[in-house]
Write a protein that holds these residues in place. Structure first.
Motif, PDB file in Angstrom:
ATOM      1  N   PHE A 257       0.791  -1.219   0.000  1.00 22.30           N
ATOM      2  CA  PHE A 257       0.000   0.000   0.000  1.00 22.30           C
ATOM      3  C   PHE A 257       0.833   1.283   0.000  1.00 22.30           C
ATOM      4  O   PHE A 257       0.303   2.360   0.192  1.00 22.30           O
ATOM      5  CB  PHE A 257      -0.988   0.036   1.176  1.00 22.30           C
ATOM      6  N   ILE A 258       2.143   1.192  -0.172  1.00 25.44           N
ATOM      7  CA  ILE A 258       2.964   2.385  -0.291  1.00 25.44           C
ATOM      8  C   ILE A 258       3.055   2.746  -1.762  1.00 25.44           C
ATOM      9  O   ILE A 258       3.558   1.981  -2.577  1.00 25.44           O
ATOM     10  CB  ILE A 258       4.381   2.163   0.279  1.00 25.44           C
ATOM     11  N   GLY A 259       2.543   3.919  -2.111  1.00 28.36           N
ATOM     12  CA  GLY A 259       2.488   4.316  -3.503  1.00 28.36           C
ATOM     13  C   GLY A 259       3.786   4.947  -3.982  1.00 28.36           C
ATOM     14  O   GLY A 259       4.617   5.404  -3.194  1.00 28.36           O
ATOM     15  N   SER A 260       3.948   4.972  -5.296  1.00 27.92           N
ATOM     16  CA  SER A 260       5.146   5.580  -5.882  1.00 27.92           C
ATOM     17  C   SER A 260       5.206   7.070  -5.566  1.00 27.92           C
ATOM     18  O   SER A 260       6.299   7.634  -5.419  1.00 27.92           O
ATOM     19  CB  SER A 260       5.155   5.349  -7.398  1.00 27.92           C
ATOM     20  N   ASP A 261       4.053   7.729  -5.462  1.00 30.26           N
ATOM     21  CA  ASP A 261       4.028   9.148  -5.125  1.00 30.26           C
ATOM     22  C   ASP A 261       4.680   9.397  -3.770  1.00 30.26           C
ATOM     23  O   ASP A 261       5.483  10.319  -3.605  1.00 30.26           O
ATOM     24  CB  ASP A 261       2.589   9.671  -5.093  1.00 30.26           C
ATOM     25  N   SER A 262       4.318   8.565  -2.808  1.00 27.34           N
ATOM     26  CA  SER A 262       4.873   8.728  -1.465  1.00 27.34           C
ATOM     27  C   SER A 262       6.369   8.429  -1.443  1.00 27.34           C
ATOM     28  O   SER A 262       7.131   9.092  -0.731  1.00 27.34           O
ATOM     29  CB  SER A 262       4.146   7.811  -0.471  1.00 27.34           C
ATOM     30  N   LEU A 263       6.797   7.442  -2.223  1.00 28.14           N
ATOM     31  CA  LEU A 263       8.216   7.117  -2.293  1.00 28.14           C
ATOM     32  C   LEU A 263       9.004   8.293  -2.874  1.00 28.14           C
ATOM     33  O   LEU A 263      10.091   8.638  -2.382  1.00 28.14           O
ATOM     34  CB  LEU A 263       8.439   5.869  -3.136  1.00 28.14           C
ATOM     35  N   LEU A 264       8.448   8.930  -3.898  1.00 29.33           N
ATOM     36  CA  LEU A 264       9.102  10.105  -4.477  1.00 29.33           C
ATOM     37  C   LEU A 264       9.126  11.258  -3.484  1.00 29.33           C
ATOM     38  O   LEU A 264      10.104  12.011  -3.415  1.00 29.33           O
ATOM     39  CB  LEU A 264       8.386  10.524  -5.759  1.00 29.33           C
ATOM     40  N   GLY A 265       8.052  11.393  -2.721  1.00 28.25           N
ATOM     41  CA  GLY A 265       8.013  12.424  -1.680  1.00 28.25           C
ATOM     42  C   GLY A 265       9.074  12.182  -0.631  1.00 28.25           C
ATOM     43  O   GLY A 265       9.747  13.112  -0.176  1.00 28.25           O
ATOM     44  N   PHE A 266       9.214  10.922  -0.241  1.00 32.58           N
ATOM     45  CA  PHE A 266      10.251  10.560   0.727  1.00 32.58           C
ATOM     46  C   PHE A 266      11.640  10.872   0.162  1.00 32.58           C
ATOM     47  O   PHE A 266      12.519  11.387   0.869  1.00 32.58           O
ATOM     48  CB  PHE A 266      10.138   9.078   1.075  1.00 32.58           C
ATOM     49  N   TYR A 267      11.841  10.543  -1.086  1.00 39.01           N
ATOM     50  CA  TYR A 267      13.131  10.791  -1.746  1.00 39.01           C
ATOM     51  C   TYR A 267      13.467  12.282  -1.734  1.00 39.01           C
ATOM     52  O   TYR A 267      14.617  12.675  -1.475  1.00 39.01           O
ATOM     53  CB  TYR A 267      13.069  10.261  -3.179  1.00 39.01           C
ATOM     54  N   TYR A 268      12.477  13.119  -1.994  1.00 44.13           N
ATOM     55  CA  TYR A 268      12.705  14.568  -1.963  1.00 44.13           C
ATOM     56  C   TYR A 268      13.072  15.025  -0.553  1.00 44.13           C
ATOM     57  O   TYR A 268      14.008  15.816  -0.377  1.00 44.13           O
ATOM     58  CB  TYR A 268      11.461  15.314  -2.443  1.00 44.13           C
ATOM     59  N   CYS A 269      12.375  14.521   0.457  1.00 44.93           N
ATOM     60  CA  CYS A 269      12.687  14.901   1.840  1.00 44.93           C
ATOM     61  C   CYS A 269      14.089  14.438   2.228  1.00 44.93           C
ATOM     62  O   CYS A 269      14.799  15.136   2.959  1.00 44.93           O
ATOM     63  CB  CYS A 269      11.650  14.320   2.799  1.00 44.93           C
TER      64      CYS A 269
ATOM     65  N   ILE B 129       5.030  20.612   3.910  1.00 45.06           N
ATOM     66  CA  ILE B 129       5.343  20.943   2.519  1.00 45.06           C
ATOM     67  C   ILE B 129       4.339  20.275   1.589  1.00 45.06           C
ATOM     68  O   ILE B 129       3.892  19.160   1.817  1.00 45.06           O
ATOM     69  CB  ILE B 129       6.783  20.525   2.154  1.00 45.06           C
ATOM     70  N   ASP B 130       4.035  20.983   0.506  1.00 44.71           N
ATOM     71  CA  ASP B 130       2.952  20.549  -0.379  1.00 44.71           C
ATOM     72  C   ASP B 130       3.444  19.826  -1.618  1.00 44.71           C
ATOM     73  O   ASP B 130       2.764  18.964  -2.150  1.00 44.71           O
ATOM     74  CB  ASP B 130       2.124  21.777  -0.781  1.00 44.71           C
ATOM     75  N   SER B 131       4.637  20.151  -2.087  1.00 45.87           N
ATOM     76  CA  SER B 131       5.038  19.724  -3.429  1.00 45.87           C
ATOM     77  C   SER B 131       6.071  18.604  -3.426  1.00 45.87           C
ATOM     78  O   SER B 131       6.922  18.530  -4.315  1.00 45.87           O
ATOM     79  CB  SER B 131       5.605  20.924  -4.195  1.00 45.87           C
ATOM     80  N   THR B 132       6.011  17.701  -2.457  1.00 44.29           N
ATOM     81  CA  THR B 132       7.046  16.657  -2.361  1.00 44.29           C
ATOM     82  C   THR B 132       7.053  15.730  -3.575  1.00 44.29           C
ATOM     83  O   THR B 132       8.121  15.332  -4.036  1.00 44.29           O
ATOM     84  CB  THR B 132       6.860  15.821  -1.085  1.00 44.29           C
ATOM     85  N   VAL B 133       5.877  15.373  -4.084  1.00 44.73           N
ATOM     86  CA  VAL B 133       5.815  14.463  -5.235  1.00 44.73           C
ATOM     87  C   VAL B 133       6.411  15.127  -6.467  1.00 44.73           C
ATOM     88  O   VAL B 133       7.221  14.531  -7.194  1.00 44.73           O
ATOM     89  CB  VAL B 133       4.362  14.024  -5.513  1.00 44.73           C
TER      90      VAL B 133
ATOM     91  N   THR C 131       9.802  13.919  -8.232  1.00 43.98           N
ATOM     92  CA  THR C 131       9.774  13.542  -9.656  1.00 43.98           C
ATOM     93  C   THR C 131      10.839  14.300 -10.434  1.00 43.98           C
ATOM     94  O   THR C 131      11.509  13.727 -11.314  1.00 43.98           O
ATOM     95  CB  THR C 131       8.382  13.818 -10.250  1.00 43.98           C
ATOM     96  N   GLN C 132      10.999  15.577 -10.127  1.00 44.71           N
ATOM     97  CA  GLN C 132      12.025  16.379 -10.801  1.00 44.71           C
ATOM     98  C   GLN C 132      13.419  15.821 -10.540  1.00 44.71           C
ATOM     99  O   GLN C 132      14.257  15.730 -11.441  1.00 44.71           O
ATOM    100  CB  GLN C 132      11.951  17.840 -10.326  1.00 44.71           C
ATOM    101  N   LEU C 133      13.666  15.415  -9.286  1.00 47.60           N
ATOM    102  CA  LEU C 133      14.965  14.822  -8.953  1.00 47.60           C
ATOM    103  C   LEU C 133      15.189  13.513  -9.713  1.00 47.60           C
ATOM    104  O   LEU C 133      16.293  13.235 -10.192  1.00 47.60           O
ATOM    105  CB  LEU C 133      15.050  14.565  -7.445  1.00 47.60           C
ATOM    106  N   LEU C 134      14.133  12.713  -9.817  1.00 50.52           N
ATOM    107  CA  LEU C 134      14.223  11.441 -10.540  1.00 50.52           C
ATOM    108  C   LEU C 134      14.546  11.683 -12.009  1.00 50.52           C
ATOM    109  O   LEU C 134      15.398  11.004 -12.597  1.00 50.52           O
ATOM    110  CB  LEU C 134      12.911  10.675 -10.398  1.00 50.52           C
ATOM    111  N   LEU C 135      13.857  12.646 -12.613  1.00 53.78           N
ATOM    112  CA  LEU C 135      14.067  12.934 -14.037  1.00 53.78           C
ATOM    113  C   LEU C 135      15.456  13.519 -14.298  1.00 53.78           C
ATOM    114  O   LEU C 135      16.034  13.292 -15.362  1.00 53.78           O
ATOM    115  CB  LEU C 135      12.985  13.906 -14.525  1.00 53.78           C
ATOM    116  N   GLN C 136      15.985  14.244 -13.329  1.00 58.42           N
ATOM    117  CA  GLN C 136      17.309  14.836 -13.491  1.00 58.42           C
ATOM    118  C   GLN C 136      18.395  13.766 -13.524  1.00 58.42           C
ATOM    119  O   GLN C 136      19.357  13.865 -14.277  1.00 58.42           O
ATOM    120  CB  GLN C 136      17.588  15.830 -12.360  1.00 58.42           C
ATOM    121  N   ASN C 137      18.220  12.744 -12.702  1.00 57.17           N
ATOM    122  CA  ASN C 137      19.252  11.696 -12.660  1.00 57.17           C
ATOM    123  C   ASN C 137      18.661  10.418 -12.072  1.00 57.17           C
ATOM    124  O   ASN C 137      18.638  10.240 -10.860  1.00 57.17           O
ATOM    125  CB  ASN C 137      20.455  12.153 -11.830  1.00 57.17           C
TER     126      ASN C 137
END
Length: 222
Positions: free
Chosen positions: A3-15, A174-178, A182-188
């Motif tokens: 039940f952990i979504g990719s959106d939340s994983l990307l949010g975690f990655y940003y944090c 913070i509101d824009s973690t996803v 995503t921007q960090l993922l696309l960068q590298n």
């Protein structure tokens, strides 16, 4: 996974990119997805928050963060009891609360939904700490994500025991973690893949977790 979504994983990655120390990340939506990072292992779980903290027709367009504010005020005035029941000269089914020049009917049913959701989030956080053997003092920052988190008054959230007894200064809403993740993922993408490979991820299953069940009951109180 679990039940952990990719959106939340990307949010975690940003944090992680912001902190890189020990931190807790909480993404609140229909499910509240919770991550606890102790610099070595990522513990994660998910609890059902339902529609309680999302904009809902039941609330006539009132946001979850506004409801948290209202409940904190009712508790402060002695109208809301610790068990979630309304007290004093108010009927046990409804109370009228003025917000932004409007009259809002806050029913006992709405309060109950919030009570169940906040108990699940509170207990979920405490269970991750229990399973990881971390203490609150060891965690540097708590990130609250999503539109709900961005508008949340943390002092009022703590007043109704939405979270464990955490210092207000430790919170970052913070509101824009996803989007940022995503921007960090696309960068590298290679950096992202390396980030995943270099860390242990441990899912905490709450379905049969006795500690969670115990804390869930205790966390019902406002």
């Amino acid at each position: 996974d679990a039940f952990i979504g990719s959106d939340s994983l990307l949010g975690f990655y940003y944090c992680f990119s912001l902190c890189q120390k020990s931190f807790c990340f909480i993404d609140i939506g229909t499910n509240a997805e919770i991550f606890l990072y102790d610099t070595k292992t990522v513990y994660y779980t998910s609890v059902a928050a339902g529609p309680a903290f999302e904009r809902n027709l039941l609330y006539k367009g009132v946001t979850g963060s506004e409801l948290v504010d209202q409940l904190a005020e009712l508790k402060k005035r002695g109208i809301l009891q610790s068990d979630g029941l309304l007290f004093g000269g108010f009927k046990d089914s409804t109370v009228i609360v003025s917000k932004n020049q409007e009259k809002i009917v806050l029913t006992q049913n709405i309060i109950r939904q919030l009570q169940l959701a906040k108990a699940a989030i509170h207990a979920g956080i405490k269970t991750l700490f229990f399973e990881s053997k971390c203490t609150l003092a060891q965690i540097d920052t708590f990130y609250i994500s999503g539109a709900f988190g961005n508008a949340l008054n943390t002092e009022n959230a703590l007043a109704i025991a939405l979270f464990a007894k955490i210092s207000k200064s430790s919170f970052h809403c913070i509101d824009s973690t996803v989007f940022e993740g995503t921007q960090l993922l696309l960068q590298n993408k290679n950096v992202f893949d390396s980030f995943l490979k270099q860390r242990k991820f441990f899912h905490v299953d709450l379905a049969q977790n006795e500690y969670f069940a115990q804390e869930y009951i205790l966390a019902m109180d406002f």
